[in-house]
Design a protein around this motif. Structure first.
Motif, short mmCIF file in Angstrom:
data_model
loop_
_atom_site.label_atom_id
_atom_site.label_comp_id
_atom_site.label_asym_id
_atom_site.label_seq_id
_atom_site.Cartn_x
_atom_site.Cartn_y
_atom_site.Cartn_z
N ASN A 23 41.27 42.48 34.32
CA ASN A 23 41.97 42.17 33.15
C ASN A 23 43.30 41.34 33.35
O ASN A 23 43.55 41.07 34.46
N LYS A 24 43.64 40.86 32.19
CA LYS A 24 45.02 39.88 32.44
C LYS A 24 44.55 38.45 32.81
O LYS A 24 45.29 37.89 33.64
N LYS A 25 43.26 38.14 32.82
CA LYS A 25 43.08 36.77 33.14
C LYS A 25 43.84 35.69 32.90
O LYS A 25 44.07 34.66 33.53
N ASP A 26 44.45 36.00 31.78
CA ASP A 26 45.65 34.90 30.98
C ASP A 26 46.80 34.63 32.13
O ASP A 26 47.44 33.99 32.00
N LEU A 27 47.05 35.92 33.12
CA LEU A 27 48.34 35.59 33.82
C LEU A 27 47.90 35.23 35.22
O LEU A 27 48.20 36.10 36.27
N ASP A 30 50.42 35.41 38.23
CA ASP A 30 50.75 36.69 38.73
C ASP A 30 49.51 37.47 39.30
O ASP A 30 49.74 38.58 39.44
N ARG A 31 48.62 36.63 39.55
CA ARG A 31 47.36 37.44 40.33
C ARG A 31 47.82 38.16 41.44
O ARG A 31 48.51 37.73 42.13
N GLU A 51 36.15 38.56 34.93
CA GLU A 51 37.26 38.65 34.28
C GLU A 51 37.57 38.45 33.04
O GLU A 51 36.95 37.65 32.36
N SER A 53 40.61 38.89 29.54
CA SER A 53 42.06 38.84 28.86
C SER A 53 42.12 39.56 27.51
O SER A 53 41.33 39.21 26.63
N LEU A 55 44.49 39.85 25.86
CA LEU A 55 45.46 39.03 25.10
C LEU A 55 44.67 37.91 24.33
O LEU A 55 44.70 37.89 23.04
#
Length: 115
Positions: A23-27, A30-31, A51, A53, A55
Motif C-alpha cells: 500500500n501507499k504506492k502514492d508515496l 518514502d518507500r 502495489e 494506493s 489514497l
C-alpha cells in the motif's frame, strides 16, 4: 512477515489464495521496500502481488478482482470444491450452486430465450 506467512499457509487450506498488497504506492519517495524486493518475496512465497494506493484508489479494486478470478479458476479446474467441508470457500446463495460446472461446458449448450 516471513514466519507469519509460513504459519498462515500451514494452517490454511493448501489451495489458499493470498494477495500481498504493497500500500501507499502514492508515496513512492518514502518507500522502504523496493518493488523488486516485494515482488521477489511474493514469488518465493507463492503469493500474488500488487502495489496499491488507498489514497488514489490505484489497484485497490484490481486486487479484489485478481483474487476472485484466481479463486474462480481454481473452482473451474477442480482444485477447489465449495461443496467440500474445509475447502475454505462456500456459495452464499443456493441458487449460485449451478455455477459449479465450468463455463466452457455451459457455453456449448445454448438455450432459446423463453421471453
Amino acid at each position: 512477515l516471513i514466519s507469519k506467512m509460513t504459519k498462515y499457509q500451514m494452517l490454511a487450506s493448501q489451495n489458499i489464495v493470498i494477495i500481498l498488497c504493497g500500500n501507499k504506492k502514492d508515496l513512492d519517495a518514502d518507500r522502504e521496500v523496493t518493488f523488486l524486493e516485494a515482488s521477489r518475496f511474493a514469488q518465493e512465497n507463492e503469493l500474488m502481488f500488487l502495489e496499491t494506493s488507498a489514497l488514489t484508489g490505484e489497484n485497490v479494486e484490481e486486487a479484489f478482482v485478481q483474487c476472485a478470478r484466481k479463486i474462480l479458476n481454481k473452482i473451474e479446474s477442480g482444485e477447489l470444491d465449495p461443496e467440500r467441508m474445509g475447502s475454505g470457500i462456500q456459495y452464499g446463495d443456493a441458487a449460485l450452486r449451478q455455477l459449479r460446472s465450468p463455463r466452457r461446458a455451459q457455453a456449448g449448450s445454448v438455450q432459446e430465450c423463453g421471453c
